[in-house]
Scaffold this active site. Sequence first.
Site, PDB file in Angstrom:
ATOM      1  N   TYR A  37      36.398  53.265  44.971  1.00  0.00           N
ATOM      2  CA  TYR A  37      37.817  52.961  44.793  1.00  0.00           C
ATOM      3  C   TYR A  37      38.556  53.531  45.989  1.00  0.00           C
ATOM      4  CZ  TYR A  37      42.638  53.330  43.338  1.00  0.00           C
ATOM      5  OH  TYR A  37      44.000  53.219  43.305  1.00  0.00           O
ATOM      6  N   GLU A  88      45.676  48.662  46.874  1.00  0.00           N
ATOM      7  CA  GLU A  88      44.481  49.152  46.203  1.00  0.00           C
ATOM      8  C   GLU A  88      43.295  48.241  46.506  1.00  0.00           C
ATOM      9  OE1 GLU A  88      45.092  50.994  41.996  1.00  0.00           O
ATOM     10  OE2 GLU A  88      44.091  49.078  41.732  1.00  0.00           O
TER      11      GLU A  88
END
Length: 392
Positions: free
Chosen positions: A105, A193
Site C-alpha cells: 500500500y 492512493e
Amino acid sequence: MKIQEADAKSLLLAQGLPVPPWEVARTPDEVEAASRRFFASGASRVVVKAQVLVGGRGKAGGVKLATSPDDAREVGARILGMDIKGITVRKVLVAAAVDIAREFYLGAIIDRATRRIVLMASAEGGVEIEEVARQNPGAIHRVSADPQLGLLAFQARSLGLAVGLRDPLLNQFVAIAQGLYATMKANDADLVEVNPLAIVAEPGAGGKPQERLVCLDAKITLDDSGLARHPKLESLRDLDEEDHTDAQARKLGINFIHLEGTIGCMVNGAGLAMTTMDLVKHFGGEPANFLDVGGGARHETVAGAMELILADPNVKAILVNIFGGITRGDEVAAGLIEARAQQSRDVPMVVRIVGTNAAQAARLLQEARFETATSLDEAAEKAVALAKGAAR
Ligand code: GDP
Ligand code: MN
C-alpha cells in the site's frame, strides 16, 4: 471530488509513474475489442475492472481476469451493469494482467494536524488500508514531507526500507513515492492512493524474469476548492455517479451537507450555520442538514436551497436564520415566499432575519403569515417544538 481509477492513472502517468497501459470500455463488445489488442501485443490474460467511485471492488466481484477475448467479453458482460455498493457499473477498465509477486500500500494524504503531506506505506497491501489500520496499525509507516523541500529521497528510502524493500526495487519505490507527492501538488489533490503497488515479474533480458514495481490501482480525490486552478480537471467529474443533491447544490453555489436529523436549516455563513446546528441540538433537536447559502444570496438561490431541504423526506420543520450583511433580508424573505408558493410539501417553518433590511423582511413575512422569531434561541426552540409536534 473523487475521480475514476482510469483518470487517476492518467494523472499518475503525467508525473512519470509506472502504470501498465489500459483502455476504458462501456459495452461487452468494447471489452472484447480492447482485450483483443492486449492479447495481440503479448498478454496471456487481461484484467477487467469495474470503474465505480467506491473501494473494495475486488471483494465485490468487480475485478476479474480473462484468458481470451471471448472470455473477456463474458466477464465484461457480467461486470457491466453490476451493482457495487449501490452504484451501477457503467464502464470498465481493461488491461493486460500482470503476475503479482507482492502487494504494497502507498498513499499520500494531507495531515491536518501537522499541515503537511504525509506519505503512508504498508507491506500489507491489496486490502483496504482502513482494515490494516484497525487490525495492525503498526504495519503502517509514515513520513511527512516538508512544505518547502518536498518529499526528500532519504525520507522515501526510509519508508521503502520500513516495508521491506531493497535495491533495485527500493530505488523504484523512491521515485514512485516522490511521484505521488508530485501528483498531490500538481493537481491540488487531498488523497493519492496506490493499492496495490505491486512487485510484478516480467520477462527481462535473456528471458530471465525481472521484478519491477508498478501501480496497479489508483485512487485520487481532488480538493474542490483547488479545482478553480485546474479547469481541465473539471472534465473528470463523473456525472453518472454524482449525488443529485450535491450536483444541485454545486449549481446553486451553496454548501449543503445532508445529515440524519429532522430540522432543515437554512443559514448564511458557515460559522452561523454551525452555531445554528449547535442550538438545535441544545434544544433537543437534530439538524437534517448543514446549509450555508453564502453571502449575498439572491431569492432564486434561497428558493433553490429550500427545494433541496424539502427533498429530504425526514425534514419535519425548517429553521431559517439569516444575518443580513451583504445578504439583504428582504431578498431572502422574497425567496422564502416564492419557495413556499411552489413547494409540494407543507412543512412548518420558523424564520429569523436580522441585519440589513430586516424591517422590510419582517413586513413581507408577516403579510405572508410566516412564523418568525427575533432571537436565535427562540428560533431554534420553536423549530424543535414544531418538528416534535409534526412527528406526533
Ligand atoms: P479494489 O478492490 O477496488 O481496490 O481494486 P484493485 O484494483 O485494487 O484490484 C483488486 C485486486 O485485484 C488487487 O489487489 C489484485 O490482487 C487483483 N488484480 C488487479 N489487477 C491485477 C492483475 O493485473 N493481475 C492479477 N493477477 N491480479 C490483479
Ligand atoms: Mn485497490
